[in-house]
Motif scaffolding. Sequence first.
Motif, PDB file in Angstrom:
ATOM      1  N   VAL A  53       0.838  -1.198   0.000  1.00 25.41           N
ATOM      2  CA  VAL A  53       0.000   0.000   0.000  1.00 25.41           C
ATOM      3  C   VAL A  53       0.875   1.251   0.000  1.00 25.41           C
ATOM      4  O   VAL A  53       0.618   2.221  -0.744  1.00 25.41           O
ATOM      5  N   ASN A  54       1.915   1.246   0.814  1.00 25.36           N
ATOM      6  CA  ASN A  54       2.838   2.377   0.860  1.00 25.36           C
ATOM      7  C   ASN A  54       3.503   2.598  -0.494  1.00 25.36           C
ATOM      8  O   ASN A  54       3.534   3.724  -1.014  1.00 25.36           O
ATOM      9  N   TYR A  55       4.017   1.527  -1.105  1.00 22.96           N
ATOM     10  CA  TYR A  55       4.678   1.669  -2.402  1.00 22.96           C
ATOM     11  C   TYR A  55       3.708   2.192  -3.457  1.00 22.96           C
ATOM     12  O   TYR A  55       4.066   3.047  -4.278  1.00 22.96           O
ATOM     13  N   ALA A  56       2.476   1.669  -3.451  1.00 28.87           N
ATOM     14  CA  ALA A  56       1.496   2.073  -4.453  1.00 28.87           C
ATOM     15  C   ALA A  56       1.141   3.558  -4.313  1.00 28.87           C
ATOM     16  O   ALA A  56       1.044   4.282  -5.320  1.00 28.87           O
ATOM     17  N   LEU A  57       0.958   4.005  -3.079  1.00 22.85           N
ATOM     18  CA  LEU A  57       0.623   5.416  -2.864  1.00 22.85           C
ATOM     19  C   LEU A  57       1.775   6.328  -3.276  1.00 22.85           C
ATOM     20  O   LEU A  57       1.557   7.390  -3.870  1.00 22.85           O
ATOM     21  N   ARG A  58       2.994   5.924  -2.979  1.00 25.31           N
ATOM     22  CA  ARG A  58       4.146   6.750  -3.349  1.00 25.31           C
ATOM     23  C   ARG A  58       4.339   6.774  -4.862  1.00 25.31           C
ATOM     24  O   ARG A  58       4.699   7.809  -5.440  1.00 25.31           O
ATOM     25  N   ALA A  59       4.111   5.631  -5.530  1.00 24.81           N
ATOM     26  CA  ALA A  59       4.212   5.608  -6.994  1.00 24.81           C
ATOM     27  C   ALA A  59       3.122   6.467  -7.621  1.00 24.81           C
ATOM     28  O   ALA A  59       3.372   7.184  -8.607  1.00 24.81           O
ATOM     29  N   TRP A  60       1.920   6.404  -7.063  1.00 20.29           N
ATOM     30  CA  TRP A  60       0.822   7.249  -7.560  1.00 20.29           C
ATOM     31  C   TRP A  60       1.156   8.724  -7.347  1.00 20.29           C
ATOM     32  O   TRP A  60       0.904   9.562  -8.222  1.00 20.29           O
ATOM     33  N   HIS A  67       2.356  14.517 -13.761  1.00 17.46           N
ATOM     34  CA  HIS A  67       1.206  15.079 -14.485  1.00 17.46           C
ATOM     35  C   HIS A  67       1.092  16.572 -14.233  1.00 17.46           C
ATOM     36  O   HIS A  67       0.815  17.346 -15.164  1.00 17.46           O
ATOM     37  N   HIS A  68       1.312  16.989 -12.994  1.00 19.05           N
ATOM     38  CA  HIS A  68       1.228  18.407 -12.647  1.00 19.05           C
ATOM     39  C   HIS A  68       2.326  19.218 -13.336  1.00 19.05           C
ATOM     40  O   HIS A  68       2.134  20.406 -13.617  1.00 19.05           O
ATOM     41  N   LEU A  69       3.455  18.575 -13.624  1.00 20.36           N
ATOM     42  CA  LEU A  69       4.572  19.246 -14.286  1.00 20.36           C
ATOM     43  C   LEU A  69       4.507  19.124 -15.800  1.00 20.36           C
ATOM     44  O   LEU A  69       5.430  19.550 -16.499  1.00 20.36           O
ATOM     45  N   GLY A  70       3.425  18.530 -16.313  1.00 16.61           N
ATOM     46  CA  GLY A  70       3.272  18.406 -17.753  1.00 16.61           C
ATOM     47  C   GLY A  70       4.066  17.269 -18.361  1.00 16.61           C
ATOM     48  O   GLY A  70       4.331  17.263 -19.571  1.00 16.61           O
ATOM     49  N   ILE A  71       4.450  16.286 -17.564  1.00 12.90           N
ATOM     50  CA  ILE A  71       5.170  15.111 -18.056  1.00 12.90           C
ATOM     51  C   ILE A  71       4.131  14.054 -18.400  1.00 12.90           C
ATOM     52  O   ILE A  71       3.549  13.420 -17.527  1.00 12.90           O
ATOM     53  N   ASP A  72       3.878  13.894 -19.696  1.00 16.36           N
ATOM     54  CA  ASP A  72       2.785  13.051 -20.168  1.00 16.36           C
ATOM     55  C   ASP A  72       3.279  11.619 -20.373  1.00 16.36           C
ATOM     56  O   ASP A  72       3.670  11.221 -21.480  1.00 16.36           O
ATOM     57  N   VAL A  73       3.266  10.841 -19.309  1.00 13.94           N
ATOM     58  CA  VAL A  73       3.699   9.439 -19.342  1.00 13.94           C
ATOM     59  C   VAL A  73       2.582   8.606 -18.727  1.00 13.94           C
ATOM     60  O   VAL A  73       2.030   8.981 -17.687  1.00 13.94           O
ATOM     61  N   PRO A  74       2.208   7.484 -19.331  1.00 13.98           N
ATOM     62  CA  PRO A  74       1.132   6.656 -18.781  1.00 13.98           C
ATOM     63  C   PRO A  74       1.418   6.222 -17.350  1.00 13.98           C
ATOM     64  O   PRO A  74       2.569   6.001 -16.971  1.00 13.98           O
ATOM     65  N   ALA A  75       0.349   6.064 -16.576  1.00 12.59           N
ATOM     66  CA  ALA A  75       0.500   5.690 -15.169  1.00 12.59           C
ATOM     67  C   ALA A  75       1.198   4.339 -15.025  1.00 12.59           C
ATOM     68  O   ALA A  75       1.989   4.135 -14.093  1.00 12.59           O
ATOM     69  N   GLY A  76       0.924   3.412 -15.941  1.00 12.58           N
ATOM     70  CA  GLY A  76       1.586   2.113 -15.863  1.00 12.58           C
ATOM     71  C   GLY A  76       3.082   2.218 -16.006  1.00 12.58           C
ATOM     72  O   GLY A  76       3.841   1.521 -15.307  1.00 12.58           O
ATOM     73  N   ARG A  77       3.531   3.106 -16.893  1.00  8.48           N
ATOM     74  CA  ARG A  77       4.960   3.295 -17.084  1.00  8.48           C
ATOM     75  C   ARG A  77       5.606   3.989 -15.878  1.00  8.48           C
ATOM     76  O   ARG A  77       6.677   3.574 -15.429  1.00  8.48           O
ATOM     77  N   THR A  78       4.973   5.028 -15.371  1.00 11.14           N
ATOM     78  CA  THR A  78       5.572   5.718 -14.227  1.00 11.14           C
ATOM     79  C   THR A  78       5.642   4.785 -13.017  1.00 11.14           C
ATOM     80  O   THR A  78       6.609   4.810 -12.256  1.00 11.14           O
ATOM     81  N   GLY A  79       4.601   3.944 -12.854  1.00  9.75           N
ATOM     82  CA  GLY A  79       4.640   2.971 -11.772  1.00  9.75           C
ATOM     83  C   GLY A  79       5.780   1.991 -11.941  1.00  9.75           C
ATOM     84  O   GLY A  79       6.482   1.657 -10.979  1.00  9.75           O
ATOM     85  N   LEU A  80       6.000   1.517 -13.183  1.00  9.34           N
ATOM     86  CA  LEU A  80       7.101   0.594 -13.455  1.00  9.34           C
ATOM     87  C   LEU A  80       8.440   1.248 -13.160  1.00  9.34           C
ATOM     88  O   LEU A  80       9.307   0.642 -12.509  1.00  9.34           O
ATOM     89  N   TYR A  81       8.632   2.490 -13.614  1.00  4.13           N
ATOM     90  CA  TYR A  81       9.897   3.178 -13.385  1.00  4.13           C
ATOM     91  C   TYR A  81      10.138   3.405 -11.899  1.00  4.13           C
ATOM     92  O   TYR A  81      11.262   3.272 -11.406  1.00  4.13           O
ATOM     93  N   LEU A  99      17.983   6.681 -11.650  1.00  5.43           N
ATOM     94  CA  LEU A  99      17.530   5.683 -12.617  1.00  5.43           C
ATOM     95  C   LEU A  99      16.141   6.024 -13.136  1.00  5.43           C
ATOM     96  O   LEU A  99      15.861   5.905 -14.345  1.00  5.43           O
ATOM     97  N   ARG A 100      15.251   6.450 -12.256  1.00  5.68           N
ATOM     98  CA  ARG A 100      13.899   6.804 -12.690  1.00  5.68           C
ATOM     99  C   ARG A 100      13.930   7.952 -13.692  1.00  5.68           C
ATOM    100  O   ARG A 100      13.214   7.932 -14.708  1.00  5.68           O
ATOM    101  N   LEU A 101      14.765   8.948 -13.429  1.00  5.56           N
ATOM    102  CA  LEU A 101      14.865  10.074 -14.355  1.00  5.56           C
ATOM    103  C   LEU A 101      15.482   9.631 -15.685  1.00  5.56           C
ATOM    104  O   LEU A 101      15.066  10.093 -16.751  1.00  5.56           O
ATOM    105  N   TRP A 102      16.469   8.725 -15.611  1.00  5.58           N
ATOM    106  CA  TRP A 102      17.098   8.220 -16.838  1.00  5.58           C
ATOM    107  C   TRP A 102      16.079   7.476 -17.687  1.00  5.58           C
ATOM    108  O   TRP A 102      16.072   7.607 -18.917  1.00  5.58           O
ATOM    109  N   PRO A 305      14.501  -5.439 -14.968  1.00  5.33           N
ATOM    110  CA  PRO A 305      14.734  -5.967 -16.319  1.00  5.33           C
ATOM    111  C   PRO A 305      13.674  -5.530 -17.335  1.00  5.33           C
ATOM    112  O   PRO A 305      13.997  -5.272 -18.499  1.00  5.33           O
ATOM    113  N   VAL A 306      12.425  -5.440 -16.888  1.00  6.92           N
ATOM    114  CA  VAL A 306      11.351  -4.993 -17.785  1.00  6.92           C
ATOM    115  C   VAL A 306      11.577  -3.550 -18.203  1.00  6.92           C
ATOM    116  O   VAL A 306      11.466  -3.193 -19.386  1.00  6.92           O
ATOM    117  N   ALA A 307      11.920  -2.691 -17.229  1.00 13.62           N
ATOM    118  CA  ALA A 307      12.155  -1.278 -17.531  1.00 13.62           C
ATOM    119  C   ALA A 307      13.362  -1.105 -18.451  1.00 13.62           C
ATOM    120  O   ALA A 307      13.326  -0.302 -19.398  1.00 13.62           O
TER     121      ALA A 307
END
Length: 326
Positions: A53-60, A67-81, A99-102, A305-307
Amino acid sequence: MMRRAEYGAVITAVVFVAAMTAAGIWFGLDEVWHRMWALSPAVLAGLLLLSLVNYALRAWRWHLFGHHLGIDVPAGRTGLYYVAGFAMTTTPGKVGEALRLWLLERCHGYRYERTAPLLIGDRMGDAVAITLLCLTGLSSFGAAYGAGTLVATAALAGGLLMLLRPQVPLRAVLLAYGLVGRWPRLFGGARTVVRKTSRLLDPRIFALTSAMGVVGWLCEAYALHWLLTDLGAQITLQQAIFVFAFAMLVGAVSMLPGGLGGTEATMFALLTLLGVPADTALAATLIIRLTTLWFAVVLGFAALPVALKLARQPAAERLATADGIR
């Protein structure tokens, strides 16, 4: 770099196990292992679920920042990263955040000066949540630990106020550029980061993401209380919240990878001050770190590995894949 980061994670895991084993020998390894193995599968599953639950809330939260900064990336991808970044939690230099920024730059073309506020916002959100939890449980320990909590609160408030009035850090960047007189793109990028980070303090987004952070970290603090109760320790929820939050705060201030060493020592010391037997306190510290920190690392290595596979795809194929999971 990834190979060195993986080695770093393995080395810190070995050091953690060695340190906990040494502590177990000192305080009675048989008793500590008995406490750990007595933990029921249902309780263990509950602890892991609370961490999820903690990880999911932080990823969300990270996705909402983007999204607020105008970075248009699907939620599934941002969660994976975000989850992939957990693989590097115990490596020096905050490699996981980098790594997430890369991945955002490699897979979606967003420059680092545009995504760096995500790193700052994530750290800032965690700091706000942990500090609020410390203040919530402070009365259960009294003035002895009030000074450290209040210093952290003052430092956090000062940083937030500077971002609310970005003219001050922006002038500081200009002053630094005037003194150095070189690297205009670097200092220009720093000004962009300051401006965009200050946008994360918009009252609506800040209130929402702060609440998400508090709920997420509260889940793990409650997990500590649940665990201690199951182990037979007499401790209130308020005390458990302070023990967990203050230990996390000390770990963050120590600047050690994943707070290793500082977090465990502080948690163990506070629990023994509350009258929890040493073997129980050590078992609880070991279990809660395994189900929070090291559980995240395991999930990170599963997602990494998926990312990385997505990052190695040709640009057109990466964009097509991203469009397909929107």
